[in-house]
Design a protein around this motif. Structure first.
Motif, PDB file in Angstrom:
ATOM      1  N   GLY A   1     -54.750 -47.985 -75.307  1.00 39.25           N
ATOM      2  CA  GLY A   1     -54.346 -49.231 -76.002  1.00 39.25           C
ATOM      3  C   GLY A   1     -54.660 -49.235 -77.573  1.00 39.25           C
ATOM      4  N   SER A   2     -54.262 -47.999 -78.199  1.00 39.68           N
ATOM      5  CA  SER A   2     -54.332 -47.661 -79.504  1.00 39.68           C
ATOM      6  C   SER A   2     -53.202 -46.761 -79.848  1.00 39.68           C
ATOM      7  CB  SER A   2     -55.653 -47.322 -79.883  1.00 39.68           C
ATOM      8  OG  SER A   2     -55.965 -46.627 -81.087  1.00 39.68           O
ATOM      9  N   SER A   3     -52.902 -46.814 -81.245  1.00 42.96           N
ATOM     10  CA  SER A   3     -52.042 -45.777 -81.958  1.00 42.96           C
ATOM     11  C   SER A   3     -52.518 -44.782 -82.509  1.00 42.96           C
ATOM     12  CB  SER A   3     -51.094 -46.483 -82.967  1.00 42.96           C
ATOM     13  OG  SER A   3     -51.766 -47.179 -83.938  1.00 42.96           O
ATOM     14  N   GLU A   4     -54.104 -44.330 -82.166  1.00 45.81           N
ATOM     15  CA  GLU A   4     -54.681 -43.260 -82.747  1.00 45.81           C
ATOM     16  C   GLU A   4     -54.388 -41.991 -81.921  1.00 45.81           C
ATOM     17  OE1 GLU A   4     -59.155 -41.801 -83.529  1.00 45.81           O
ATOM     18  OE2 GLU A   4     -58.813 -43.937 -83.102  1.00 45.81           O
ATOM     19  N   LEU A   5     -53.971 -40.887 -82.524  1.00 46.69           N
ATOM     20  CA  LEU A   5     -53.463 -39.683 -81.817  1.00 46.69           C
ATOM     21  C   LEU A   5     -54.743 -38.962 -81.379  1.00 46.69           C
ATOM     22  CD1 LEU A   5     -50.487 -38.922 -83.992  1.00 46.69           C
ATOM     23  CD2 LEU A   5     -50.407 -38.901 -81.603  1.00 46.69           C
ATOM     24  N   GLU A   6     -54.584 -38.434 -80.290  1.00 50.56           N
ATOM     25  CA  GLU A   6     -55.839 -37.476 -79.827  1.00 50.56           C
ATOM     26  C   GLU A   6     -55.383 -36.128 -80.364  1.00 50.56           C
ATOM     27  OE1 GLU A   6     -58.037 -37.989 -77.733  1.00 50.56           O
ATOM     28  OE2 GLU A   6     -57.748 -39.623 -76.427  1.00 50.56           O
ATOM     29  N   PRO A   7     -56.433 -35.198 -80.695  1.00 55.04           N
ATOM     30  CA  PRO A   7     -56.446 -34.253 -81.363  1.00 55.04           C
ATOM     31  C   PRO A   7     -55.403 -33.092 -80.991  1.00 55.04           C
ATOM     32  CG  PRO A   7     -58.811 -34.705 -81.144  1.00 55.04           C
ATOM     33  CD  PRO A   7     -57.989 -35.443 -80.146  1.00 55.04           C
ATOM     34  N   TYR A   8     -55.333 -32.928 -79.480  1.00 53.67           N
ATOM     35  CA  TYR A   8     -54.238 -31.775 -79.366  1.00 53.67           C
ATOM     36  C   TYR A   8     -52.786 -32.595 -79.292  1.00 53.67           C
ATOM     37  CZ  TYR A   8     -55.076 -34.806 -75.205  1.00 53.67           C
ATOM     38  OH  TYR A   8     -55.488 -36.090 -74.401  1.00 53.67           O
ATOM     39  N   ALA A   9     -52.688 -33.811 -79.332  1.00 51.77           N
ATOM     40  CA  ALA A   9     -51.351 -34.590 -79.618  1.00 51.77           C
ATOM     41  C   ALA A   9     -51.169 -34.263 -80.974  1.00 51.77           C
ATOM     42  CB  ALA A   9     -51.256 -36.156 -79.409  1.00 51.77           C
ATOM     43  N   LYS A  10     -51.789 -34.234 -81.965  1.00 53.94           N
ATOM     44  CA  LYS A  10     -51.578 -33.935 -83.550  1.00 53.94           C
ATOM     45  C   LYS A  10     -51.240 -32.391 -83.467  1.00 53.94           C
ATOM     46  CE  LYS A  10     -54.774 -37.142 -85.635  1.00 53.94           C
ATOM     47  NZ  LYS A  10     -56.007 -37.240 -86.571  1.00 53.94           N
ATOM     48  N   ASP A  11     -51.780 -31.534 -82.699  1.00 54.45           N
ATOM     49  CA  ASP A  11     -51.549 -30.150 -82.933  1.00 54.45           C
ATOM     50  C   ASP A  11     -50.011 -29.884 -82.363  1.00 54.45           C
ATOM     51  OD1 ASP A  11     -54.089 -29.579 -83.682  1.00 54.45           O
ATOM     52  OD2 ASP A  11     -54.727 -28.865 -81.564  1.00 54.45           O
ATOM     53  N   ILE A  12     -49.537 -30.501 -81.255  1.00 52.99           N
ATOM     54  CA  ILE A  12     -48.312 -30.339 -81.162  1.00 52.99           C
ATOM     55  C   ILE A  12     -47.145 -30.994 -81.935  1.00 52.99           C
ATOM     56  CG2 ILE A  12     -48.093 -32.199 -79.384  1.00 52.99           C
ATOM     57  CD1 ILE A  12     -46.584 -28.889 -78.622  1.00 52.99           C
ATOM     58  N   LEU A  13     -47.660 -32.163 -82.660  1.00 56.57           N
ATOM     59  CA  LEU A  13     -46.633 -32.890 -83.450  1.00 56.57           C
ATOM     60  C   LEU A  13     -46.668 -31.771 -84.619  1.00 56.57           C
ATOM     61  CD1 LEU A  13     -47.755 -36.408 -83.009  1.00 56.57           C
ATOM     62  CD2 LEU A  13     -45.409 -35.383 -82.607  1.00 56.57           C
ATOM     63  N   ASP A  14     -47.698 -31.219 -84.935  1.00 51.10           N
ATOM     64  CA  ASP A  14     -47.592 -30.297 -86.251  1.00 51.10           C
ATOM     65  C   ASP A  14     -46.805 -29.081 -86.036  1.00 51.10           C
ATOM     66  OD1 ASP A  14     -49.389 -32.099 -87.282  1.00 51.10           O
ATOM     67  OD2 ASP A  14     -51.191 -30.806 -87.191  1.00 51.10           O
ATOM     68  N   GLU A  15     -46.590 -28.540 -84.931  1.00 52.69           N
ATOM     69  CA  GLU A  15     -45.942 -27.507 -84.572  1.00 52.69           C
ATOM     70  C   GLU A  15     -44.385 -27.866 -84.552  1.00 52.69           C
ATOM     71  OE1 GLU A  15     -46.630 -24.502 -84.501  1.00 52.69           O
ATOM     72  OE2 GLU A  15     -48.916 -24.864 -84.737  1.00 52.69           O
ATOM     73  N   ILE A  16     -44.316 -29.199 -83.867  1.00 52.32           N
ATOM     74  CA  ILE A  16     -42.718 -29.549 -83.874  1.00 52.32           C
ATOM     75  C   ILE A  16     -42.252 -30.000 -85.245  1.00 52.32           C
ATOM     76  CG2 ILE A  16     -41.392 -31.650 -83.213  1.00 52.32           C
ATOM     77  CD1 ILE A  16     -42.999 -31.623 -80.817  1.00 52.32           C
ATOM     78  N   GLY A  17     -42.759 -30.527 -86.039  1.00 50.12           N
ATOM     79  CA  GLY A  17     -42.937 -30.809 -87.537  1.00 50.12           C
ATOM     80  C   GLY A  17     -42.395 -29.495 -88.314  1.00 50.12           C
ATOM     81  N   LYS A  18     -43.062 -28.486 -88.212  1.00 44.72           N
ATOM     82  CA  LYS A  18     -42.871 -27.064 -88.925  1.00 44.72           C
ATOM     83  C   LYS A  18     -41.411 -26.582 -88.314  1.00 44.72           C
ATOM     84  CE  LYS A  18     -47.604 -26.039 -89.148  1.00 44.72           C
ATOM     85  NZ  LYS A  18     -48.833 -25.134 -88.830  1.00 44.72           N
TER      86      LYS A  18
END
Length: 309
Positions: free
Chosen positions: A167-184
């Protein structure tokens, strides 16, 4: 008996006269005739190989040469016409190119670039999964496919590994990791991006009044955008659109409550799709579109000028 010796001797002389001296006049006439015939057949060949639009341009030139001379010159006519230049508009002073061939060539390059990006992304995820157990577990939640707008990268939820807190828009740590790799990875391609957030059909019942899956999906898309910029180092000008679709576009249509319907979709837009988005927004892409690098520099300049908020 007459004496034959007294008969007069008559000598008949036959004059062999000609028709007079004509010289080479007939050769000149024949050469003129052959030249005229060659010019005629050359004209027929040219008329048969030139398009109707170019014929009209040539006709306009001969009917009003002064107008074309003033407003045409270099660039008057079409690229395959007799008049030097290119394009449909004979009044243009700058040579034009045939748009059809250029667009087809650009579209082919665009498709090839996106196909190579898809392969590169898959190889990168395979390599990262070997050294990162979290990414290895998360790899099955990544779905890549080619759609009409370009290359779509979907990060879907799993029952045991959701991208966001409930029920939140706060990302889980592993979701941040995958988004970081995608962004690069996405920062290396010149294409614009589109982000969209999706939820399942479970109605949002908690939190502030009036807050629904529409707001939740939009907030999650924006949270992903912020992580791509901050953690992945993505250029700010590359993101062209951010949408929230709530539960209106389920991935699993048979079960609208399935976890896979909760997802973030990132589309690497092909040039045609990016141009259509700008057109719908009322932006003339050729005249008014601002390059992504210039957008980023302007935003950075504004931050420096205005100071921290």
């Amino acid at each position: 008996m007459s004496d034959d010796s007294q008969r007069p001797i008559v000598v008949k002389r036959i004059k062999k006269g000609g028709h007079g001296h004509h010289g080479g006049a007939w050769k000149i006439a024949y050469a003129d005739f052959m030249t005229a015939m060659m010019a005629f057949f050359l004209l027929m060949w040219l008329l048969g190989s030139v398009s109707k639009g170019n014929l009209k341009g040539i006709a306009d030139y001969f009917s009003n040469p002064l107008k074309i001379a003033r407003r045409g010159g270099e660039g008057a006519g079409d690229a395959d016409s007799l008049i030097k230049g290119g394009g449909k508009d004979l009044t243009q002073q700058v040579g034009q190119m045939k748009k059809g061939a250029v667009q087809e060539d650009e579209q082919a390059k665009d498709r090839r670039r996106l196909s190579e990006l898809k392969k590169k992304f898959e190889a990168l995820m395979e390599d990262k999964a070997k050294t990162n157990s979290k990414l290895a577990q998360f790899k099955k939640q990544l779905k890549l496919d080619m759609v009409a707008e370009g290359l779509r990268i979907q990060i879907v939820d799993d029952q045991n590994r959701p991208m966001f807190k409930s029920g939140s828009s706060e990302l889980e740590p592993y979701a941040k990791d995958i988004l970081d790799e995608i962004g690069k990875l996405l920062n290396d391609v010149p294409n614009d991006l589109s982000l969209s957030g999706h939820t399942d059909a479970q109605q949002f019942a908690s939190g502030q009044r009036g807050y629904s899956n529409w707001e939740l999906s939009s907030d999650r898309a924006n949270a992903s955008r912020r992580e791509l910029l901050s953690g992945g180092g993505l250029s700010i000008g590359k993101i062209l659109r951010v949408n929230g679709f709530a539960d209106q576009v389920p991935l699993d249509t048979a079960n609208i409550y399935a976890p896979v319907n909760r997802r973030i979709s990132i589309v690497v837009l092909n040039n045609e799709a990016a141009a259509e988005i700008r057109r719908q927004a009322g932006i003339d892409q050729e005249a008014n579109a601002i390059p992504a690098s210039e957008v980023a520099s302007r935003v950075a300049g504004n931050k420096v000028a205005s100071g921290p908020n």
